[in-house]
Design an enzyme around this catalytic site. Structure first.
Site, PDB file in Angstrom:
ATOM      1  N   THR A  36      37.957  44.846 -39.755  1.00  0.00           N
ATOM      2  CA  THR A  36      37.229  43.857 -40.561  1.00  0.00           C
ATOM      3  C   THR A  36      38.190  43.014 -41.374  1.00  0.00           C
ATOM      4  OG1 THR A  36      35.325  45.348 -40.694  1.00  0.00           O
ATOM      5  CG2 THR A  36      35.450  43.565 -42.314  1.00  0.00           C
ATOM      6  N   GLU A  41      36.352  56.059 -29.386  1.00  0.00           N
ATOM      7  CA  GLU A  41      36.125  57.104 -30.389  1.00  0.00           C
ATOM      8  C   GLU A  41      35.849  58.447 -29.715  1.00  0.00           C
ATOM      9  OE1 GLU A  41      34.331  54.584 -34.179  1.00  0.00           O
ATOM     10  OE2 GLU A  41      33.014  55.924 -33.060  1.00  0.00           O
ATOM     11  N   SER A  45      33.348  50.744 -43.838  1.00  0.00           N
ATOM     12  CA  SER A  45      33.405  50.810 -42.380  1.00  0.00           C
ATOM     13  C   SER A  45      32.309  49.946 -41.766  1.00  0.00           C
ATOM     14  CB  SER A  45      33.239  52.268 -41.914  1.00  0.00           C
ATOM     15  OG  SER A  45      33.192  52.350 -40.512  1.00  0.00           O
ATOM     16  N   SER A  46      32.705  49.097 -40.821  1.00  0.00           N
ATOM     17  CA  SER A  46      31.716  48.291 -40.089  1.00  0.00           C
ATOM     18  C   SER A  46      30.989  49.203 -39.100  1.00  0.00           C
ATOM     19  CB  SER A  46      32.416  47.152 -39.334  1.00  0.00           C
ATOM     20  OG  SER A  46      33.041  46.274 -40.221  1.00  0.00           O
ATOM     21  N   GLY A  98      36.890  50.722 -31.607  1.00  0.00           N
ATOM     22  CA  GLY A  98      37.797  51.172 -30.572  1.00  0.00           C
ATOM     23  C   GLY A  98      37.253  52.438 -29.932  1.00  0.00           C
ATOM     24  N   ASN A 138      36.522  55.665 -43.948  1.00  0.00           N
ATOM     25  CA  ASN A 138      36.672  54.302 -44.470  1.00  0.00           C
ATOM     26  C   ASN A 138      35.544  54.030 -45.457  1.00  0.00           C
ATOM     27  OD1 ASN A 138      37.184  51.622 -44.912  1.00  0.00           O
ATOM     28  ND2 ASN A 138      36.811  50.956 -42.800  1.00  0.00           N
ATOM     29  N   SER A 193      37.458  53.343 -36.869  1.00  0.00           N
ATOM     30  CA  SER A 193      36.961  53.046 -38.198  1.00  0.00           C
ATOM     31  C   SER A 193      38.065  53.318 -39.213  1.00  0.00           C
ATOM     32  CB  SER A 193      35.741  53.918 -38.502  1.00  0.00           C
ATOM     33  OG  SER A 193      35.302  53.702 -39.826  1.00  0.00           O
ATOM     34  N   GLY A 194      38.310  52.342 -40.101  1.00  0.00           N
ATOM     35  CA  GLY A 194      39.361  52.490 -41.100  1.00  0.00           C
ATOM     36  C   GLY A 194      40.695  51.939 -40.662  1.00  0.00           C
TER      37      GLY A 194
END
Length: 1007
Positions: free
Chosen positions: A116, A391, A164-165, A389, A161, A111-112
């Site tokens: 996206t 985590e 973040s998605s 990815g 983020n 994330s970040g």
């Protein structure tokens, strides 16, 4: 493996290598990270591992995404320009067009890390560079506008983020035979539904809740029963972060509403959708009390809002929030929930409603993107996978377990496809395939997904069995079933050292990227949401919920699938989709956790390099040959290094390459020659070749420059010579034509002149008019050149007979003009002088011999100054003003004795003075005349009247200035007397026998 880029190898010392495959020490993680750092410091955020793109989030805007950059990468070979997300997109697009094979681009990272944004850039690239029509433009707009809608409902602010998605997304972009995007399809994975009911400190719920509250109109909020204050809602206060400086919820709300319209949502759809969003907020505000150990709802306000917004019966909804129904062996069992279970049931309902609504939203977008042209159902596809990815957190929940399981499958897919493509290329080129040793994570995938014995199967069984299933019973069952697996361990099964870092409610999996501890707390609740009694949602009058909760679920006797089983099935389908396509990979990384531009956190980067499996990717790519290139390309680039191949090789390409590498001194173990490509094993071999090429370039450049300059100068000279010849020929032609024209004119002139001369005596006619005009013209031009210079010049050209009268007129006019000009220029003094000269001319011209000598001499006003005249004489004159004075010699009448005297002229008479005495005064009235000789003497006689007793008689005088003196006297008198003079050999003044004065004077030679 595809060919590497050579175009920037010479800059590798400054910015590292553009492809990690070319790293000399490719097994060193430190060298890998140092190469990333070098490029990141130079704002080069993209680097390749073969065809895999590694992207580092710069946390700032870079000027590399404009239309000019898009055109730069459009239709260009993958390795001809620097690494870029556009290169990946363009390579996939061209492969789809040329090979007619579906493509997919897998984007992964934490994330970040910029996943996206990467998918947005690819969509924007296709929107700009692909062919377009009015229908295609609509599809492009909908594809682009789907992003803000999915971000509003699926993205949230996290600690890492701000956008973040919180879901995985796979999007298929459909292209027609022209290469234009004509449709699309989106599949969503693993929405983080837990965020609906809980957020960590500093994080927010999904964007749509805040956008609705901040940007919604007052009438809309009043209808939904909402207040413009997110702090009033339990689902929005747990993160204690209602506002974010980098997010403008009000502006984003307008963007989302506009995007919904572009995608094709009507007003009813938007209203129903907002009703559901508002109902989730109201669900969070439902408060429970406790009666006899069972939960009850203490406030009816939220139930009323929920019943209206969801379109359900309030009583049925209340029962659903306080009871649960379990179906076992065909029997329905109803049991009340305690306070904790009721809260969990409420949160489970909220997550189910939001999760299924999100799925409906994706399906609705898919409907608007559907390719509707029935004339051609054959289209090509490029898929975009934007997913988490690997985590690892301090506390890893069921969602992290699913995410990492997904990455295990993707890593397995990547290794399989990479090795497969490598092996196929080797076999196609006739190169012996050498098996590559790598970590096969199939053992971990089987541990998770194996039927009946895998972790997901055990979790399904535990959650769906009758009785009270708990997290600890699930953990115990795991230990009993898979406890002996080498990649699995629990606190109970671990050694003493491991137990110190593991909790009793945790189990550990050894993934390809490292060890991860997963906490089982809440796992059963998370996966058992589908078996909660949600029948009430099937009765909703809300059209969206009616589609989300199918009534057929009520009559379905099958055992419902858990969330884990659903995710496993969807992931298997995703793997099937990806296996059917040609993949490209984008690995996104973030340089630091604080979102600061320019900061490179090596520890964090090492963490991501490990969890993204980048070193494993690199090792697989480098297991065989680091570089391969088609013969024609390799020979074209390096042929200048060998005299036999420079400048052109005429034989077979393979022979040319063999000759070239032999000249370069390649060792047999450093390269292999395939059917159409050369394979180079070590990057240092390629770097050495590149360095030799750079050295060679200088000498080549010098030769090329010399050759070009010589050619350029020769061409310039030839061009100038050709131009000079053309100009000379043209000029010579002009000169020749001019000479011919002049000769013709001269001949015509001579002919006319002769003819005119022959007829010159005739009247004017065509035969003689030219001659006559020429004669007149010649005379006038001769006259113009020979005009008299002054009034004394009497010369004048002789005119032709026809111009005699005109010539005389011209002469008179010329003389008049000269006289007028002369007179205009003279002064009063000179005028007086000329008047005296005129009188002298009238008196003496042609009459006296010494007159010509007097002409150039100016007359003076007096010959005696004041001091030459005795003052007594001046006194004696009295008031008479002396006009002129001159010394003279007087001859006596008797004996003619010469006596010096002064002759003074006044206005009334002449006075003869002897020193201080006035000897004689002769009035002009008494003067009878003046006699002078015609000779050159200076003697003159003043004749007086004999009747005048005052006078002594005629006076004989001699003056050196006789002409001047007599002219002065003539000015005052008008009569002259005649005196006899005789010429002689010498001057003699004497009295004659007849009593007259005899003056004998010699003649001048000039007479």
């Amino acid at each position: 493996m595809r060919a590497m880029m050579e175009s920037a190898l010479t800059a590798r010392d400054r910015v590292g290598v553009q492809d990690f495959v070319l790293l000399e020490n490719y097994t060193s993680e430190a060298a890998f990270i140092e190469n990333l750092r070098k490029r990141f410091k130079e704002n080069l955020i993209y680097t390749y591992i073969g065809s895999v793109l590694v992207s580092v989030n710069p946390y700032k805007d870079l000027e590399i995404y404009n239309k000019n950059h898009m055109e730069r990468y459009r239709g260009v070979n993958f390795y001809e320009v620097s690494p870029h997300i556009y290169a990946v997109g363009d390579n996939s697009y061209r492969s789809m067009r040329t090979e007619r094979k579906d493509q997919c681009i897998l984007i992964s990272g934490e994330s970040g890390a910029g996943k996206t944004e990467a998918s947005k850039k690819i969509l924007q690239y296709y929107a700009v560079t692909c062919p377009a029509s009015e229908q295609v433009q609509t599809v492009k707009d909908r594809l682009l506008q789907s992003n803000p809608v999915l971000e509003a409902f699926g993205n949230a602010k996290t600690l890492r983020n701000d956008n973040s998605s919180r879901f995985g997304k796979y999007m298929d972009i459909q292209f027609d035979f022209k290469g234009a995007p004509v449709g699309g399809h989106i599949i969503n994975y693993l929405l983080e539904k837990s965020r609906v009911v809980h957020q960590n400190h500093g994080e927010r719920n999904f964007h749509i809740f805040y956008q609705l509250i901040e940007g919604g109109e007052e009438d809309l909020l009043r209808r939904l029963g909402l207040e413009r204050n997110p702090q009033q809602y339990q689902y929005l206060v747990k993160g204690n972060c209602p506002k974010v400086s980098s997010i403008n919820d009000r502006s984003d709300w307008k963007t989302v509403r506009k995007a919904l319209t572009v995608i094709g949502f009507n007003e009813d759809d938007v209203e129903e959708l907002l009703n559901i969003i508002a109902s989730v907020l109201h669900l969070g505000n439902v408060q429970y009390g406790e009666e006899d150990g069972s939960a009850c709802i203490t406030s009816d306000t939220q139930i009323k809002y929920l019943a209206r917004l969801l379109g359900v019966n309030g009583t049925v909804l209340t029962e659903a929030l306080t009871h649960k129904k379990i179906i076992a062996k065909g029997e329905e069992l109803m049991s009340p929930l305690n306070l904790e279970q009721a809260s969990s049931a409420r949160d489970a309902l909220s997550k189910a409603v939001y999760g299924r609504t999100f799925t409906w939203l994706v399906n609705k977008i898919n409907t608007s993107l559907t390719y509707t042209d029935d004339s051609s159902k054959h289209y090509s596809v490029i898929g975009l996978l934007d997913i988490y990815g690997f985590e690892v957190f301090q506390h890893n929940s069921f969602e992290q377990f699913c995410i990492n399981y997904c990455n295990e499958k993707l890593q397995q897919l990547f290794i399989e496809l990479t090795l497969k493509s490598e092996q196929e290329e080797y076999e196609a080129e006739g190169i012996t395939w050498e098996p590559v040793q790598y970590f096969n994570n199939k053992i971990i995938c089987d541990l998770v997904e194996e039927k009946f014995k895998g972790i997901i199967s055990i979790l399904d069984e535990e959650c769906l069995r009758p009785g009270d299933a708990s997290d600890l019973t699930f953990l115990e069952k795991l230990a009993d079933t898979v406890g002996g697996h080498p990649h699995f361990v629990t606190h109970k099964l671990a050694d003493a050292k491991t137990r110190k870092v593991m909790g009793r409610e945790e189990f550990r999996l050894l993934h390809y990227a490292g060890e991860v501890n997963y906490n089982v707390n809440g796992v059963c609740v998370c996966v058992c949401v589908c078996v909660f009694n949600l029948i009430v949602m099937c009765m909703s009058e809300n059209k969206i919920l009616n589609q989300c909760f199918d009534r057929e679920e009520l009559s379905d006797k099958k055992r419902p699938e858990t969330a884990a089983a659903q995710f496993k099935a969807s992931l298997a389908k995703l793997m099937e989709i990806l296996m059917s396509k040609e993949p490209s990979y984008v690995r996104c990384m973030k340089p630091n956790d604080s979102k600061q531009a320019g900061r490179f956190d090596e520890v964090l980067i090492r963490h991501q390099v490990k969890y993204l499996g980048l070193m494993e990717n690199l090792r697989v790519r480098r297991a065989g040959f680091a570089y391969r290139r088609r013969y024609e390309v390799f020979l074209q680039r390096y042929k200048s290094l060998c005299p036999d191949t420079w400048p052109n090789w005429q034989g077979k390409l393979s022979d040319g390459v063999a000759t070239l590498v032999k000249h370069l001194g390649y060792k047999p173990e450093e390269y292999k020659l395939g059917r159409s490509k050369i394979f180079i094993r070590f990057p240092k071999t390629l770097f050495g070749t590149e360095e030799a090429l750079e050295t060679r370039k200088h000498s080549l450049a010098t030769k090329l420059q010399a050759g070009w300059r010589g050619y350029s100068q020769k061409s310039k000279y030839q061009k100038l010579r050709t131009s000079a010849i053309a100009v000379q020929a043209w000029w010579r032609g002009i000169l020749a034509r001019r000479r011919a024209r002049r000769r013709r004119q001269a001949a015509d002139t001579i002919r006319r002149f002769i003819k005119g001369f022959i007829h010159r005596h005739e009247d004017r006619c065509p035969e003689n008019e030219y001659f006559l005009d020429y004669v007149r013209y010649s005379f006038l031009m001769k006259l113009h050149r020979n005009l008299p210079k002054n009034v004394l010049d009497k010369s004048w050209p002789t005119p032709p007979a026809a111009l005699t009268e005109a010539s005389e007129h011209l002469r008179q006019l010329c003389m008049q003009n000269m006289v007028w000009s002369y007179c205009k220029k003279i002064s009063p003094e000179w005028k007086h002088q000329m008047e005296q000269k005129m009188i002298a001319s009238e008196l003496f011209k042609d009459k006296k011999d010494n007159y010509p000598q007097s002409v150039p001499k100016l007359f003076v006003s007096t010959r005696l100054n004041g001091e030459d005249i005795n003052p007594k004489v001046v006194q004696a004159l009295g008031s008479e003003k002396m006009k002129y004075a001159v010394p003279v010699t007087k001859y006596d009448r008797k004996g003619y004795k010469a006596r010096p005297r002064q002759l003074l002229l006044t206005s009334s008479g002449a006075v003869i003075v002897e020193e201080a005495k006035l000897k004689q005064r002769i009035d002009y009235g008494a003067l009878k005349g003046i006699s002078v000789s015609s000779l050159s003497d200076g003697l003159f006689v003043l004749h007086v009247l004999s009747e005048d007793n005052k006078q002594k008689g005629d006076v004989v005088l001699q003056s050196d200035h006789v002409i001047e003196t007599l002219t002065k006297i003539a000015i005052y008198i008008t009569a002259l007397c005649v005196i006899d003079f005789t010429p002689g050999s010498e001057l003699l003044v004497a009295k004659a026998k007849n009593g007259h004065l005899s003056v004998t004077a010699p003649r001048l030679n000039s007479r």
